[in-house]
Scaffold this motif. Structure first.
Motif, PDB file in Angstrom:
ATOM      1  N   ALA A  52      -3.553  26.573   9.741  1.00 27.99           N
ATOM      2  CA  ALA A  52      -2.905  25.981  10.001  1.00 27.99           C
ATOM      3  C   ALA A  52      -1.728  25.428   9.946  1.00 27.99           C
ATOM      4  CB  ALA A  52      -3.357  24.453   9.047  1.00 27.99           C
ATOM      5  N   LEU A 104       4.768  22.323   8.360  1.00 29.38           N
ATOM      6  CA  LEU A 104       3.734  21.828   7.683  1.00 29.38           C
ATOM      7  C   LEU A 104       3.741  21.312   5.869  1.00 29.38           C
ATOM      8  CD1 LEU A 104       1.720  20.446   9.568  1.00 29.38           C
ATOM      9  CD2 LEU A 104       0.180  22.792   8.644  1.00 29.38           C
ATOM     10  N   GLY A 164       0.340  17.708   5.091  1.00 28.52           N
ATOM     11  CA  GLY A 164       0.490  17.486   6.951  1.00 28.52           C
ATOM     12  C   GLY A 164       1.562  16.016   7.534  1.00 28.52           C
ATOM     13  N   HIS A 204       5.688  18.245  11.166  1.00 25.07           N
ATOM     14  CA  HIS A 204       4.997  18.642  12.278  1.00 25.07           C
ATOM     15  C   HIS A 204       5.676  18.028  13.525  1.00 25.07           C
ATOM     16  CE1 HIS A 204       2.242  20.382  14.242  1.00 25.07           C
ATOM     17  NE2 HIS A 204       1.116  19.467  14.182  1.00 25.07           N
ATOM     18  N   ALA A 241      -3.509  20.928   4.530  1.00 21.89           N
ATOM     19  CA  ALA A 241      -3.212  20.357   5.595  1.00 21.89           C
ATOM     20  C   ALA A 241      -4.068  21.543   6.528  1.00 21.89           C
ATOM     21  CB  ALA A 241      -1.916  20.836   6.064  1.00 21.89           C
TER      22      ALA A 241
END
Length: 388
Positions: A225, A312, A316, A335, A379
């Motif tokens: 991610a 991140l 999230g 993010h 995330a």
């Protein structure tokens, strides 16, 4: 009040300038140079389009408005307000886009479904298949040129007396007469009243030095991610003024006729330790997709190919607030850094310097990622077109 901001990216410098504007004496330290981290490898899409839950949507919507206000007030050339056109060309993307459009309409978000004729007016060089699914326009969305925004911030910071120190790595936190002291790698000791951490993907590493285990995602394997490819093309004679998203490629202007390319389904091999060459099969695949999306782009070459690394938090969502066990330490990590930078600059400065709690940040305190025994689902990478 004397404040040290750690991190000279778009978030750190936004916070620093707003603190100085309020009257704080501010020093910014960065282990590299301004903008060398995630700020330099971002698609820089300013939006609230896929931002959930509601509190996160509200925060990003306010971020969009803050960007526009600041750009209008300062004549900022860093913000391109050309909107965003999204074209669905496969069934999964079409179904998801219809659902998302309905949801955003319910929120009052600026969104409209358009015809192929209207789409070609917005993007004259667009190649739209006859069987294209929904085509949706988001007129309030924008993209940012991070380096130009950083230039604006650095000029503003200098005018306000902010001291920016590059190549300064924080090695330890200490105390002297009850005040926090930052110990730098070169032996320098910086005393202050408050510390604001804005170091992006290095947040977990930095806070561990103060024995604060804030849960952040870190790169562990290709395609996780935290990583994604970004390509920049050579200049091409393409008429594109804003963002374009299709089922296989995202495209936006990158200045002087260059385009920035992103294809989320290709990110499964992204690895910052092994960046493909600009003439690699990956680059060729991106160019093939571009030629199928925009006319007059067949002669494009890839001049830069990067692996962006995202900041991140483990769930999230954004982190913004003081650490309960270290009230002198305020942490920001997100993010959505480009979208939120001007807004967070104002909100964080209001909390740190003015002591005024900001309701927009109520759901994003670091406590949720510090509680012992609390686990969060890892995330996930940004959703590809068609993913729910």
């Amino acid at each position: 009040m004397q404040i040290v901001v750690i991190g000279a990216g778009v978030i750190g410098l936004s916070v620093a300038t707003e603190l100085a504007r309020r009257g704080a004496r501010v020093t910014v330290v960065d282990q590299h140079v301004p903008g060398a981290g995630t700020s330099s490898t971002s698609y820089a899409w300013v939006n609230a389009n896929k931002k959930e839950p509601q509190a996160y949507y509200d925060l990003n919507l306010a971020g969009m408005e803050a960007h526009r206000r600041l750009a209008e007030a300062t004549g900022g050339g860093w913000l391109n307000t050309g909107g965003h056109l999204e074209v669905a060309t496969d069934p999964a993307h079409a179904a998801e886009l219809e659902q998302r459009t309905a949801r955003l309409t319910g929120h009052g978000y600026a969104v409209e479904q358009v015809t192929a004729e209207r789409a070609r007016q917005l993007v004259p060089d667009l190649l739209v298949p006859l069987d294209a699914g929904p085509i949706v326009y988001f007129p309030s969305e924008a993209h940012c040129y991070p380096q130009l925004y950083l230039a604006h911030l650095l000029t503003a910071a200098e005018d306000l007396g902010v001291q920016v120190v590059s190549g300064a790595q924080v090695k330890a936190f200490d105390f002297d007469a009850g005040r926090p002291v930052l110990r730098l790698a070169d032996g320098t000791a910086l005393g202050c009243d408050r510390v604001v951490s804005c170091v992006g993907r290095w947040t977990g590493e930095l806070l561990a030095q103060a024995e604060i285990p804030l849960a952040m995602e870190t790169f562990t394997r290709p395609g996780d991610a935290t990583v994604g490819y970004l390509a920049v093309t050579s200049p091409v004679p393409v008429a594109l003024s804003g963002l374009l998203t299709t089922s296989r490629l995202n495209v936006r202007p990158d200045g002087a006729g260059r385009l920035q390319l992103q294809a989320l389904d290709l990110d499964q091999t992204a690895d910052p330790r092994a960046v493909p060459a600009t003439d690699s099969p990956l680059a060729e695949e991106l160019l093939d997709r571009l030629a199928g999306v925009l006319r007059h782009s067949r002669a494009a070459t890839v001049s830069e190919l990067r692996v962006g690394q995202r900041a991140l938090p483990s769930d999230g969502l954004t982190v913004a607030g003081p650490v309960p066990s270290r009230p002198w330490l305020y942490v920001v990590a997100t993010h959505s850094g480009v979208t939120l930078a001007p807004l967070l600059g104002d909100l964080v400065a209001a909390e740190v310097y003015d002591g005024v709690v900001q309701d927009l940040l109520a759901e994003f305190r670091p406590d949720r990622l510090l509680a012992s025994g609390v686990r969060h689902a890892p995330a996930q990478p940004p959703r590809r077109p068609g993913e729910q």
